[in-house]
Design a protein around this motif. Structure first.
Motif, PDB file in Angstrom:
ATOM      1  N   ASP A 124      45.089  43.532  37.561  1.00 17.64           N
ATOM      2  CA  ASP A 124      45.312  42.348  36.726  1.00 17.64           C
ATOM      3  C   ASP A 124      44.989  42.704  35.279  1.00 17.64           C
ATOM      4  O   ASP A 124      43.880  42.494  34.811  1.00 17.64           O
ATOM      5  CB  ASP A 124      44.420  41.206  37.221  1.00 17.64           C
ATOM      6  CG  ASP A 124      44.606  39.926  36.402  1.00 17.64           C
ATOM      7  OD1 ASP A 124      45.535  39.891  35.576  1.00 17.64           O
ATOM      8  OD2 ASP A 124      43.823  38.979  36.602  1.00 17.64           O
ATOM      9  N   ALA A 140      51.012  36.860  40.372  1.00 14.82           N
ATOM     10  CA  ALA A 140      50.056  35.755  40.492  1.00 14.82           C
ATOM     11  C   ALA A 140      50.365  34.886  41.703  1.00 14.82           C
ATOM     12  O   ALA A 140      51.522  34.545  41.969  1.00 14.82           O
ATOM     13  CB  ALA A 140      50.079  34.908  39.228  1.00 14.82           C
ATOM     14  N   THR A 175      51.725  40.688  35.492  1.00 15.57           N
ATOM     15  CA  THR A 175      50.626  39.857  35.981  1.00 15.57           C
ATOM     16  C   THR A 175      51.135  38.514  36.502  1.00 15.57           C
ATOM     17  O   THR A 175      50.711  38.039  37.560  1.00 15.57           O
ATOM     18  CB  THR A 175      49.598  39.628  34.856  1.00 15.57           C
ATOM     19  OG1 THR A 175      49.080  40.883  34.430  1.00 15.57           O
ATOM     20  CG2 THR A 175      48.447  38.762  35.337  1.00 15.57           C
ATOM     21  N   ASN A 213      46.996  39.695  43.579  1.00 14.48           N
ATOM     22  CA  ASN A 213      46.094  39.873  42.449  1.00 14.48           C
ATOM     23  C   ASN A 213      44.716  40.244  42.982  1.00 14.48           C
ATOM     24  O   ASN A 213      44.193  39.605  43.876  1.00 14.48           O
ATOM     25  CB  ASN A 213      46.029  38.540  41.681  1.00 14.48           C
ATOM     26  CG  ASN A 213      45.348  38.688  40.353  1.00 14.48           C
ATOM     27  OD1 ASN A 213      44.367  39.387  40.248  1.00 14.48           O
ATOM     28  ND2 ASN A 213      45.899  38.001  39.364  1.00 14.48           N
TER      29      ASN A 213
END
Length: 471
Positions: free
Chosen positions: A50, A338, A334, A19
């Motif tokens: 992101d 992560a 996303t 990220n």
């Protein structure tokens, strides 16, 4: 939906990237009382890496802290770089409160811009990266982000005016309330009620939430748009009741069409279309066309108009669904990228719905077929954590409904109902009815019939319990 899941799977098979949001847990000081606070500090917002970062910035959850000593609730003042490669937008912001020497500002900003640039393929490193635009306030930064999305300065000013109106009605004396709402009737529109609804959900204090809710009810009662909302809400309630009544007899395309034909107004037609979109398929429209061909005069005009209306509603629903599917796919990407899944899930939780779960499950199936173990493990971890979070926050009636639906045989489900009859409530009954409708829409008649019997038994037990609560 199947196409969305496959294309998402192909996108997810690209090498996993970290990220790009520069995030660190650090100790800072409360701006008010100077007490030490542990906080998640985010300084580089790169929406290319992101996609959920933009939503966090605009929602106000970005760099948010709460002080347990003095009660301060606000934002940490740190240098920020905002990067949106799609719109070729690179913004820098250093709050005055940060009290940072200019050379230190330039060093930190320069490092973050370099990081953003390094994440891009060489062919995408364009001239705008060498000309960052400085903004002087967070408000201006947000405005620039919105303008890049096609939201004009006028739209932003209009939203501010709506916020001022919202604040005014909260403090207005009771005897001035009705004339004020009627005088500003045109300003109480969809934007106002959306903002009011979000504000209501964010209030933690029960008494304050109840007081605000009472004010909003009054606005709904006195304003033109509020009356329209009330009529739509009533239409949904009546449409749901009519569908529940039909589901007990067995919902078919013919009986569903009868509901549309007998709908008293446009609100009911819209409500029925929203509730039964899956059933509005080729067979349904073929049946409607046959009725049009067999009718004459006013009946033919009414049915022809109804067909056009339902087509327009379903087209709009499909457009919305496609946009939501794309958004859900971005949220899933996303979460997969992560580093801290729990933190990412908590941030994404308000955006997770049935559609997101459907896309997640479709991608799990795709990963299983392709034997992509790495992707499957990451997807399964998301699913398991979501199940845990959902279970923790689920009302007791829905927990019972979930347990019942997991039992494959009718006798076992009814036995659990008998053992848990004091826990039967509207949440459970509505969940069973919703499941029946979904199964019928998917033409799984045998499963729908089984749940229908379970539902009838649950309804019977519920009525017995209400009549004899001490038993």
């Amino acid at each position: 939906m199947e196409h969305v899941s496959v294309s998402l799977y192909l996108h997810l098979r690209t090498p996993r990237q970290k990220n790009n949001m520069v995030t660190s847990t650090t100790q800072t000081q409360c701006p008010n009382c100077k007490s030490p606070i542990q906080a998640q500090i985010q300084q580089l917002i790169d929406v290319g890496q992101d996609p959920g970062a933009k939503a966090r910035l605009l929602s106000g959850s970005f760099n948010h802290i709460q002080c347990g000593v003095c009660g301060f609730d606000g934002t940490v003042a740190v240098p920020i770089v905002y990067h949106d490669p799609q719109h070729e937008l690179l913004l820098t912001f250093v709050p005055i409160e940060a009290s940072m020497p200019k050379n230190e500002q330039e060093r930190i900003i320069g490092q973050m811009i370099k990081r953003a640039s390094d994440q891009l393929p060489p062919e995408e490193r364009k001239g705008y990266l060498f000309q960052p635009q400085t903004v002087l306030t967070m408000q201006v930064l947000v405005e620039r982000v919105l303008e890049a999305e096609g939201i004009s300065k006028e739209d932003i000013d209009s939203q501010r005016a709506t916020m001022r109106l919202f604040e005014e009605v909260l403090t207005l004396p009771e005897d001035q309330f009705e004339p004020f709402v009627k005088e500003h009737d045109a300003e109480f529109d969809a934007t106002f009620f959306q903002m009011a609804s979000l504000a209501l959900q964010s209030i933690g204090d029960g008494n304050a939430r109840e007081a605000m809710g009472a004010r909003l009810e009054k606005i709904i009662e006195f304003s033109s748009f509020g009356k329209k909302l009330k009529a739509q809400e009533e239409a949904v309630k009546e449409a749901t009741e009519s569908l529940q009544a039909l589901s007990e007899q067995g919902l078919t395309h013919e009986t569903l069409l009868d509901l549309f034909v007998e709908a008293p107004d446009e609100n009911r037609v819209v409500a029925l279309a929203n509730l039964t979109r899956r059933a509005l398929d080729y067979s349904f429209f073929q049946l409607l066309t046959e009725r049009i061909d067999q009718s004459q005069g006013e009946d033919k005009e009414h049915l022809t108009s109804l067909r056009q209306q339902i087509l327009e509603i379903t087209e709009e629903l499909d457009r919305i669904q496609e946009a939501r599917a794309a958004q859900s796919a971005a949220h899933l990407k996303t979460l997969l990228d992560a580093e801290d899944l729990d933190q990412a899930l908590m941030q994404a939780l308000p955006m997770i719905d049935d559609l997101f779960v459907g896309i997640l499950q479709a991608n799990i199936q795709d990963a299983e077929k392709r034997k992509d173990e790495d992707l499957l493990n990451r997807l399964s971890a998301i699913e398991q954590r979501l199940r845990s979070l959902a279970q923790e926050s689920m009302p007791e009636g829905l927990k019972l409904a979930q347990s019942i639906l997991e039992i494959e045989d009718e006798e076992g489900a009814i036995k659990l109902l008998e053992e848990s009859k004091k826990e039967i409530d509207n949440d459970l009954l509505n969940a069973l009815v919703s499941t029946i409708q979904q199964l019928e829409a998917a033409d799984q008649q045998e499963a729908a019939a089984r749940i229908q019997k379970v539902y009838k038994h649950a309804l019977k037990l519920s009525m017995q319990e209400k009549m004899n609560p001490s038993d």
